[in-house]
Design an enzyme around this catalytic site. Structure first.
Site, PDB file in Angstrom:
ATOM      1  N   ASP A 362       0.974  -0.954   0.328  1.00 31.95           N
ATOM      2  CA  ASP A 362       0.050   0.271   0.127  1.00 31.95           C
ATOM      3  C   ASP A 362       0.952   1.616   0.741  1.00 31.95           C
ATOM      4  O   ASP A 362       2.047   1.475   0.528  1.00 31.95           O
ATOM      5  CB  ASP A 362      -0.873   0.223   1.221  1.00 31.95           C
ATOM      6  CG  ASP A 362      -2.033   0.932   1.343  1.00 31.95           C
ATOM      7  OD1 ASP A 362      -2.339   1.436   0.610  1.00 31.95           O
ATOM      8  OD2 ASP A 362      -1.758   1.601   2.556  1.00 31.95           O
ATOM      9  N   LYS A 363       0.489   2.338   0.105  1.00 34.25           N
ATOM     10  CA  LYS A 363       1.253   3.570  -0.286  1.00 34.25           C
ATOM     11  C   LYS A 363       1.147   4.326   1.381  1.00 34.25           C
ATOM     12  O   LYS A 363       1.835   5.061   1.564  1.00 34.25           O
ATOM     13  CB  LYS A 363       1.276   4.844  -1.363  1.00 34.25           C
ATOM     14  CG  LYS A 363       1.891   5.991  -1.610  1.00 34.25           C
ATOM     15  CD  LYS A 363       0.911   6.485  -3.278  1.00 34.25           C
ATOM     16  CE  LYS A 363      -0.657   7.337  -2.400  1.00 34.25           C
ATOM     17  NZ  LYS A 363      -0.062   8.123  -1.205  1.00 34.25           N
ATOM     18  N   LYS A 540      -5.772  26.720  -9.743  1.00 29.08           N
ATOM     19  CA  LYS A 540      -4.682  25.401  -9.617  1.00 29.08           C
ATOM     20  C   LYS A 540      -5.425  23.507  -9.908  1.00 29.08           C
ATOM     21  O   LYS A 540      -5.798  23.343 -10.388  1.00 29.08           O
ATOM     22  CB  LYS A 540      -4.404  25.362  -8.821  1.00 29.08           C
ATOM     23  CG  LYS A 540      -5.262  24.241  -7.337  1.00 29.08           C
ATOM     24  CD  LYS A 540      -4.536  24.701  -5.923  1.00 29.08           C
ATOM     25  CE  LYS A 540      -5.741  24.310  -4.759  1.00 29.08           C
ATOM     26  NZ  LYS A 540      -5.022  24.100  -3.311  1.00 29.08           N
ATOM     27  N   THR A 570       3.779  18.712  -7.970  1.00 29.98           N
ATOM     28  CA  THR A 570       3.631  20.283  -8.045  1.00 29.98           C
ATOM     29  C   THR A 570       1.888  20.392  -8.609  1.00 29.98           C
ATOM     30  O   THR A 570       1.177  19.592  -9.082  1.00 29.98           O
ATOM     31  CB  THR A 570       4.209  20.360 -10.129  1.00 29.98           C
ATOM     32  OG1 THR A 570       3.880  19.178 -11.077  1.00 29.98           O
ATOM     33  CG2 THR A 570       6.088  20.224  -9.894  1.00 29.98           C
ATOM     34  N   THR A 649      -2.382   1.478  -4.671  1.00 28.19           N
ATOM     35  CA  THR A 649      -3.057   2.559  -3.744  1.00 28.19           C
ATOM     36  C   THR A 649      -4.437   2.890  -4.361  1.00 28.19           C
ATOM     37  O   THR A 649      -4.975   2.522  -5.470  1.00 28.19           O
ATOM     38  CB  THR A 649      -2.042   3.507  -3.634  1.00 28.19           C
ATOM     39  OG1 THR A 649      -2.492   4.289  -2.800  1.00 28.19           O
ATOM     40  CG2 THR A 649      -1.962   3.786  -4.726  1.00 28.19           C
ATOM     41  N   GLY A 650      -5.095   3.058  -3.643  1.00 27.43           N
ATOM     42  CA  GLY A 650      -6.703   3.917  -3.869  1.00 27.43           C
ATOM     43  C   GLY A 650      -6.237   5.143  -4.402  1.00 27.43           C
ATOM     44  O   GLY A 650      -7.295   5.705  -4.585  1.00 27.43           O
ATOM     45  N   ASP A 651      -5.355   5.718  -4.108  1.00 20.28           N
ATOM     46  CA  ASP A 651      -4.878   6.935  -4.385  1.00 20.28           C
ATOM     47  C   ASP A 651      -4.916   7.990  -5.282  1.00 20.28           C
ATOM     48  O   ASP A 651      -5.034   6.751  -6.986  1.00 20.28           O
ATOM     49  CB  ASP A 651      -3.396   7.519  -4.169  1.00 20.28           C
ATOM     50  CG  ASP A 651      -3.793   8.728  -3.180  1.00 20.28           C
ATOM     51  OD1 ASP A 651      -4.830   9.859  -3.739  1.00 20.28           O
ATOM     52  OD2 ASP A 651      -3.176   9.473  -2.105  1.00 20.28           O
ATOM     53  N   ASN A 760      -8.926  -1.246   4.104  1.00 30.46           N
ATOM     54  CA  ASN A 760      -9.232  -1.530   3.016  1.00 30.46           C
ATOM     55  C   ASN A 760      -7.802  -2.092   1.769  1.00 30.46           C
ATOM     56  O   ASN A 760      -7.768  -2.611   1.105  1.00 30.46           O
ATOM     57  CB  ASN A 760      -8.862  -0.184   1.607  1.00 30.46           C
ATOM     58  CG  ASN A 760      -7.542   0.387   1.758  1.00 30.46           C
ATOM     59  OD1 ASN A 760      -6.797   0.724   3.482  1.00 30.46           O
ATOM     60  ND2 ASN A 760      -6.527   0.469   0.770  1.00 30.46           N
TER      61      ASN A 760
END
Length: 1019
Positions: A362-363, A540, A570, A649-651, A760
């Site tokens: 996972d992250k 942004k 960034t 990951t879920g990101d 998760n």
């Protein structure tokens, strides 16, 4: 849940909904009328236990007798109840089997009790419940309690919060792994009720879809039929009231969690195959014996007697020694001071740590701390880092300095300096305004938190303010603007306030806000300044999305690349000033688009894009996601050990890619192929062909695209992905994580390890051959299902390279030596029977057989669990040593065959030597051969030890002393007068030397001319 659509309806709609509910087995929950709710809620508890009180004994016995070894000895032991098949005393067969089963049950019972205690701790958490309705729960979830990681153990819909706007921040890390705070709003209809008591008499219901696996969406309707008046009023502060829709096994979290299962190590399976080969050899040997007899008489009975007679070729003590060894390895792991806090939660598979090929991690919370730090501000012509923040603070202070009319005007600053100061001011102002961050204040009096400054009596002091947002990036940016002098002090749904370095509070009204989505990769906000009335559109987003929106420039692409190579995330910040007429025109078109029935999303997006043209580029920001300690060297160590690392990951894709670079999961010299989003078979085919043409390239793919590829091209995709040096799967659901593990196990037949720290990750951890949890991050749910727990990711290096490697090599040596101990005595039995007219008579009877495998040889043989070929420091310095283990060379048919040949040679020498040198009595043969056998086993243990431990020396001498002392009590088997003569001593010595000396010479020559890799390092 991510989406909830409140509706108002009528009785006809109610009837239709009831019919639909009945057809789809959906759920209708009535508020204020619990008697109308027909559905029964499942028990709201989690369970990681494998057995219960009634299934424990049969379940453990079933798991044990699935192994051929145990089943074989059960059959052999039962055969001794038949008089014609009886070979020896019953206790010589049933006592070892009973001891093995007792040890196994005790070990399983200890593990099961630990699981029960952990589950009980989680299930015993108390929550307040409103007694007016069985479906309404009152959670004392004050903001600071949420920050203390108190979980809501159910799927619920917010009806009312203590905030006037109905807002509330939640975390979904147990579902999708994201620890960011997400802003949710209660149902508008119930939030606006005059009194809290109206909830208990409101005539309304919630229609919800049947329980689903999808964690990102929820379809439901809230329907209020008529108004009602309540006279009850409660005063509650800092609370969230919700209606519970799903509990227990119906919740998203549990649906995405696989059931606990018994994990069997690869070493156990390999040893099970070897025991089958030994059984086949035993049957063949028995048939040969019967054939040499000429199949005379009751040959079938004699065949079975020979099978029982040679049953020690498969040693029942193998399971006992291996299980005790596993417990010893677990104890060593938990006592290792270099990896403090490590817990072994399953004592059955420590050897798996030494055979891993794939590590799925996972992250958030595992590789990263999920703490963002502002690192860089780039204005195009000038760049500011953390060491130049004082200069920015000075510019901001000058921009908001109070005028001094009594003083004479100072000389004008140089034009260039005024330009830089103005650009810095505009950039910082844009960063301070363009976000979804809400400041939260803690009351000093009672420790409660308030989300607005008004409720905190305008207490803008820094020591009691924290920030909550849906992204840690935004919090880092807002904290940075605070550090340079522009502080966000208040925010609600319609306005926000900034405090300047001079102490002045500026108010800005939020006219529109456009949240960040994975498709748009940007967010925007339109604000009106209170004092001037100016309207400004700030935006942004990622450079790929903003490059075509901002005005032409010649530095953005280059600087984004530079920051990305540094591992920074960034964001491009831009603005556009709007006149009153422009905004009015936009607002009319925007509202009209939102009212569209068809293609609403496309029309809304088109209207917003009409503003996103020729925006003024203000700055480029760089934020660093703090990695866990020593993540980079640990990942490099694992790669050098031949372990392929996949990050699941879920990101978001951009975040996952950035972390893959900054953690050096993907080296700087490697290219990254971002798998394009695909939705059908044709697109997947084209993208797979494009990916196939690339070599030595890391892969980044989203969960949606992954699902399409696996649906149509499962084998091709897995084959290509396994060739990549690293794989990153983003936006993965818990079920997809487990599915990836199953695919790797199915298509590669290699051992997998999964590491995570959130709920998760439970399915992934349970699906992997070895599950590890870092329990210092997101909670305890993952640790309940894990096999091992570590406090920091860096500990996995020592856990695998040292303890995993040692556990596998020690168990392999221990297993083969125990089998050698059984094969050598079976060889002696075969020689004895063949010489004495193929009689099915045992060579050693009664206590000699029990004592041989327990008192006389058990401790020296078991001391092999302390052996090590290289020191831990050397194993960490040369991780390539670990790569050899994945090939399984420590325990293979080749090494097994070598031990078979050694057993046949030594068994033949011991038996023939005793027969050649025996005196006039047969009992002398037993004394000479058995004593030589014990000495040979003790010497063989000494020859196989690579690093001596004081316990090994103690075990050798203790066993030898026990045998010598017991000779005085073995007059039933030995001639005590003969064993005290010099003839006995020299005959035993000669036989022992002949059986061991050639093996020592061969080992010495092999080590000299073809040394193993570890011996080169240790020398």
């Amino acid at each position: 849940s991510s989406h909830f659509r409140p509706l108002q309806s009528c009785c006809d709609c109610l009837a239709r909904m009831c019919r639909r509910t009945k057809e789809l087995k959906a759920r209708t929950v009535w508020l204020g009328h619990p008697e109308k709710c027909e559905e029964k809620y499942p028990k709201n508890a989690i369970k990681n236990q494998k057995y219960n009180f009634f299934t424990f004994v049969p379940g453990v016995l079933y798991q044990q007798f699935k192994f051929f070894l145990n089943l074989y000895f059960l059959v052999v032991a039962c055969s001794q109840f038949v008089p014609s098949l009886k070979i020896g005393y019953l206790y010589t067969y049933w006592a070892p089997l009973g001891f093995v089963m007792a040890v196994t049950m005790v070990r399983e019972a200890v593990d099961e009790v630990r699981r029960y205690q952990r589950d009980k701790e989680m299930n015993s958490q108390l929550y307040s419940k409103l007694t007016f309705s069985p479906h309404l729960f009152l959670f004392l979830s004050h903001y600071n309690v949420l920050l203390q990681n108190q979980r809501i153990p159910a799927d619920m819909i917010f009806l009312r919060t203590s905030e006037k706007t109905g807002s509330c921040f939640i975390r979904t890390d147990q579902l999708d792994g994201e620890t960011d705070w997400k802003l949710k709003v209660a149902v508008v209809c119930t939030q606006r009720l005059p009194a809290l008591g109206d909830l208990f008499s409101i005539n309304a219901y919630v229609y919800a879809q049947k329980p689903q696996l999808d964690i990102h969406s929820f379809e439901g309707n809230f329907t209020r039929l008529m108004s009602s008046i309540a006279f009850l009023s409660l005063c509650l502060t800092g609370t969230v009231i919700g209606v519970v829709i799903y509990t227990g096994k119906e919740t998203r979290s549990v649906l995405n969690t696989s059931s606990p299962k018994n994990k069997v190590g690869l070493l156990d399976l390999e040893l099970n195959r070897l025991t089958k080969a030994l059984f086949l050899a035993q049957v063949v040997l028995s048939i040969v014996m019967v054939a040499l007899q000429g199949f005379v008489g009751p040959w079938f009975r004699n065949l079975f007697r020979f099978i029982v007679l040679f049953s020690y070729i498969i040693p029942i003590s193998l399971r006992v020694n291996l299980d005790m060894g596993k417990s010893a390895y677990g104890w060593m792991i938990m006592k290792d001071e270099n990896i403090p806090g490590t817990v072994v939660r399953t004592s059955t598979i420590p050897e798996e740590l030494g055979r891993l090929v794939y590590l799925l991690t996972d992250k958030t919370g595992t590789l990263t701390q999920n703490e963002m730090i502002f690192k860089r501000l780039h204005l195009g012509t000038v760049s500011y880092g953390t060491d130049t923040m004082d200069e920015i603070q000075s510019h901001i202070g000058q921009s908001y300095a109070q005028p001094q009319p009594a003083q004479a005007p100072k000389a004008a600053a140089p034009k260039v300096r005024r330009s830089v100061s103005s650009r810095i001011h505009e950039a910082v102002k844009a960063i301070a305004l363009c976000h979804n961050v809400t400041p939260v204040y803690e009351s000093r009096a009672n420790g409660e938190t308030e989300s607005t400054a008004a409720e905190a009596d305008q207490d803008f002091s820094d020591d009691n303010r924290t920030y909550q947002a849906s992204s840690p990036d935004e919090v880092a940016l807002v904290r940075w603007t605070e550090s340079v002098g522009l502080t966000l002090v208040n925010r609600d749904l319609t306005s926000l306030q900034l405090k300047t370095p001079a102490g002045q509070v500026l108010t800005y009204y939020i006219l529109q806000i456009f949240p960040f989505t994975s498709e748009s990769k940007r967010m925007g906000i339109i604000i009106r300044e209170e004092t001037t009335g100016d309207i400004t559109f700030y935006m942004k987003g990622a450079d790929v999305a903003m490059a075509s929106i901002v005005q032409y420039n010649d530095w953005l692409e280059e600087e984004c690349g530079n920051m990305a190579r540094e591992g920074l995330r960034t964001l491009v910040v831009a603005k556009k000033s709007l006149s009153e007429e422009q905004y009015t025109d936009f607002e009319n078109r925007y509202n009209q688009a939102k009212l569209s029935i068809h293609d609403r999303a496309l029309k809304v997006s088109a209207v917003v894009e009409s503003l996103e043209r020729e925006m003024e580029l203000l700055c480029l920001t760089g934020v660093e996601d703090q990695l866990q300690a020593d993540v980079r060297p640990t990942l490099e160590l694992l790669r050098n050990a031949g372990i392929k690392i996949w990050m699941l990951t879920g990101d978001k894709l951009e975040t996952a890619t950035c972390i893959a670079k900054s953690s050096h999961l993907v080296s700087r010299s490697q290219d990254i192929h971002v798998f394009r989003s695909v939705s059908n078979r044709g697109e997947a085919h084209l993208e797979l062909n494009a990916f196939r043409r690339k070599h030595d390239c890391a892969l980044v793919i989203s969960g949606d695209s992954l699902e399409v590829c696996l649906r149509y091209y499962e084998h091709e995709f897995v084959e290509l992905a396994c060739q990549c040096p690293a794989v990153v799967c983003c936006r993965c659901s818990p079920t997809q994580k487990a599915q990836i593990v199953h695919l790797l196990k199915q298509h590669t037949a290699n051992r997998t390890c999964a590491i995570g720290d959130g709920g998760n990750d439970v399915s992934m951890i349970q699906a992997a051959d070895c599950g590890i949890v870092g329990y210092g991050g997101e909670g305890k749910q993952a640790s309940l299902a894990a096999d091992f727990s570590i406090t920091q990711f860096k500990h996995i290096g020592r856990l695998l390279m040292v303890h995993g490697r040692n556990s596998y090599k020690r168990s392999a040596a221990l297993g083969q030596f125990v089998m050698h101990r059984g094969m050598i005595i079976s060889t002696m039995q075969a020689v004895f029977s063949s010489i004495f007219y193929f009689a099915s008579v045992p060579l050693y009877q009664g206590f000699l057989m029990v004592g041989y495998s327990t008192i006389y040889t058990m401790f020296p043989v078991f001391s092999l669990v302390l052996d090590q070929d290289v020191k831990p420091e050397m194993a960490l310095l040369y991780p390539e040593l670990y790569k050899d283990l994945t090939k399984g060379r420590s325990l293979s048919f080749k090494t097994f065959l070598i031990w078979v040949l050694i057993s046949i040679y030594q068994g033949g020498i011991l038996m023939y030597g005793a027969l050649v040198m025996f005196e006039s009595e047969f009992v002398h043969v037993v004394a000479i051969s058995f004593t030589a056998l014990i000495l040979t086993e003790l010497l063989m243990v000494a020859l196989n030890i690579r690093t001596w431990h004081w316990l090994m020396v103690l075990a050798e001498f203790l066993s030898l002393g026990c045998y010598i002392a017991s000779l005085a009590f073995l007059n039933e088997y030995f001639d005590l007068g003969f064993i005290t003569t010099p003839a006995f001593l020299w005959k035993v010595s000669v036989i022992t030397v002949v059986s061991c000396l050639p093996l020592y010479i061969i080992k010495y020559l092999k080590r000299k001319f073809s040394p193993p890799s570890y011996s080169k390092l240790s020398s």
